[in-house]
Scaffold this active site. Structure first.
Site, PDB file in Angstrom:
ATOM      1  N   ASN A   7       0.851  -1.308   0.135  1.00  0.00           N
ATOM      2  CA  ASN A   7       0.001   0.007  -0.074  1.00  0.00           C
ATOM      3  C   ASN A   7       0.882   1.312   0.037  1.00  0.00           C
ATOM      4  O   ASN A   7       1.597   1.545   0.948  1.00  0.00           O
ATOM      5  CB  ASN A   7      -0.923  -0.093   1.116  1.00  0.00           C
ATOM      6  CG  ASN A   7      -1.682   1.124   1.487  1.00  0.00           C
ATOM      7  OD1 ASN A   7      -1.799   1.948   0.394  1.00  0.00           O
ATOM      8  ND2 ASN A   7      -2.364   1.622   2.482  1.00  0.00           N
ATOM      9  N   LYS A   9      -0.080   4.517  -0.148  1.00  0.00           N
ATOM     10  CA  LYS A   9      -0.570   5.478   0.351  1.00  0.00           C
ATOM     11  C   LYS A   9      -0.140   6.662  -0.492  1.00  0.00           C
ATOM     12  O   LYS A   9      -0.210   6.748  -1.709  1.00  0.00           O
ATOM     13  CB  LYS A   9      -0.001   5.664   1.874  1.00  0.00           C
ATOM     14  CG  LYS A   9       0.049   4.472   2.571  1.00  0.00           C
ATOM     15  CD  LYS A   9       0.362   4.827   4.006  1.00  0.00           C
ATOM     16  CE  LYS A   9      -0.081   3.071   4.717  1.00  0.00           C
ATOM     17  NZ  LYS A   9       0.496   2.971   6.129  1.00  0.00           N
ATOM     18  N   HIS A  96      -9.307   1.428   5.641  1.00  0.00           N
ATOM     19  CA  HIS A  96      -7.856   1.705   6.108  1.00  0.00           C
ATOM     20  C   HIS A  96      -8.109   2.598   7.214  1.00  0.00           C
ATOM     21  O   HIS A  96      -8.983   3.479   7.023  1.00  0.00           O
ATOM     22  CB  HIS A  96      -6.870   1.977   4.937  1.00  0.00           C
ATOM     23  CG  HIS A  96      -5.725   1.953   5.638  1.00  0.00           C
ATOM     24  ND1 HIS A  96      -5.099   3.013   6.533  1.00  0.00           N
ATOM     25  CD2 HIS A  96      -4.628   1.082   5.563  1.00  0.00           C
ATOM     26  CE1 HIS A  96      -3.789   2.721   6.842  1.00  0.00           C
ATOM     27  NE2 HIS A  96      -3.302   1.782   6.062  1.00  0.00           N
ATOM     28  N   GLU A 165      -4.950  -5.071  10.777  1.00  0.00           N
ATOM     29  CA  GLU A 165      -3.935  -3.982  10.823  1.00  0.00           C
ATOM     30  C   GLU A 165      -4.047  -3.165  12.047  1.00  0.00           C
ATOM     31  O   GLU A 165      -4.794  -2.242  12.116  1.00  0.00           O
ATOM     32  CB  GLU A 165      -3.992  -2.831   9.768  1.00  0.00           C
ATOM     33  CG  GLU A 165      -3.609  -3.457   8.517  1.00  0.00           C
ATOM     34  CD  GLU A 165      -2.698  -2.409   7.464  1.00  0.00           C
ATOM     35  OE1 GLU A 165      -2.017  -2.330   6.995  1.00  0.00           O
ATOM     36  OE2 GLU A 165      -3.514  -1.346   7.321  1.00  0.00           O
TER      37      GLU A 165
HETATM   38  P1  13P Z   1       3.435   0.037   7.560  1.00  0.00           P
HETATM   39  O1  13P Z   1       3.907  -1.121   6.961  1.00  0.00           O
HETATM   40  O2  13P Z   1       4.387   1.258   7.063  1.00  0.00           O
HETATM   41  O3  13P Z   1       3.497   0.077   9.054  1.00  0.00           O
HETATM   42  O4  13P Z   1       1.931   0.485   7.169  1.00  0.00           O
HETATM   43  C1  13P Z   1       1.015  -0.516   7.177  1.00  0.00           C
HETATM   44  C2  13P Z   1      -0.161  -0.219   6.501  1.00  0.00           C
HETATM   45  O5  13P Z   1      -1.101   0.721   6.994  1.00  0.00           O
HETATM   46  C3  13P Z   1      -0.677  -0.484   5.138  1.00  0.00           C
HETATM   47  O6  13P Z   1      -1.816  -0.315   4.749  1.00  0.00           O
END
Ligand code: 13P
Length: 247
Positions: A7, A9, A96, A165
């Site tokens: 992901n 982002k 998310h 998560e």
């Molecule tokens: P990180 O791997 O940077 O902790 O992020 C996890 C995440 O939010 C994936 O959607």
């Protein structure tokens, strides 16, 4: 089948496709390649070009979100599942914690899941407790609510993946201890089996997964893969995560 999902982002410009090219060449030579699937969720701006480029290759592309309506509407800046599907994306992340924090309620998420599935997008549905919920032993009740209020029996479970998560783990370098994680993923699968009356959809773990700690998760066989944030922006780290997982 295991999943390694990156992901991105708010990261990436057109030249960032080089990162995916390296991952794709690694995967095409990897002896374990038939045991796992690679999916990347770039920002909306890169969806079309990446999905076109990787159409006949082995990396799948998904969006990071979609709007809660089906096709077209008069909502400024919104992008519907129909529009995403038409760009060639196959997946969408939903729920998310970033988007829950910005106002995605269970009801909104239910609509998003419904319309995404209707448009033949596979859904990666994210759930997870925050730090204070964990501290107050609310983890199971929060997860149960996030699953029960959004997913329903009528949804096609073959097109749903759930990503656990924990919010306290995202971007912090902290990961759950294996015993807790085993218990939590067992619980999630139990709830999912109840909802869908059959086997559970795949359940992934996400939160500070990197090339150094991925081995810790290997012992928990029921984890069907990983949702990776920070480490998915580096081809080397992402490839090392896969290599170290199968070591
Ligand atoms: P990180 O791997 O940077 O902790 O992020 C996890 C995440 O939010 C994936 O959607």
């Amino acid at each position: 089948m295991k999943y390694f999902i990156g992901n991105w982002k708010m990261f990436g410009v057109p030249t960032s496709i080089n990162i995916l090219n390296k991952i794709n060449s690694f995967r095409s030579k990897d002896k374990n390649r038939n045991n796992y699937r690679v999916i990347i969720t770039p920002p909306y701006t890169l969806l079309e070009s990446f999905a076109k480029y990787f159409r006949n290759k082995k990396i799948m592309i998904g969006s990071q979100n979609c709007y809660q309506k089906d096709k077209f509407s008069s909502n400024t800046a919104a992008v519907s599942p129909y529009m995403i599907k038409n760009l060639g994306a196959k997946y969408t992340l939903l729920g998310h914690s970033d988007n829950r924090a910005e106002g995605d309620t269970d009801l909104i998420l239910k609509n998003k899941v419904k319309f995404a599935l209707k448009n033949n997008l596979k859904v990666i549905y994210c759930i997870g407790e925050n730090k204070s919920q964990k501290k107050n032993n609310k983890t199971f009740s929060i997860l149960k609510m996030q699953l029960n209020k959004v997913l329903e029996k009528g949804f096609n479970k073959n097109n749903i993946i759930v990503a656990y998560e924990p919010i306290w783990s995202i971007g912090t370098g902290k990961i759950p201890n294996p015993k807790d994680l085993l218990m939590t993923t067992t619980y999630i699968k139990k709830i999912l089996t109840k909802i869908f009356r059959k086997n559970s959809p795949a359940v992934l773990y996400g939160g500070s997964v990197d090339e150094n700690n991925v081995g810790v998760f290997r012992q928990i066989k029921q984890i069907d893969g990983f949702l990776i944030g920070g480490a998915s922006k580096s081809s080397k780290k992402f490839i090392d995560i896969i290599k170290n997982y199968y070591r």
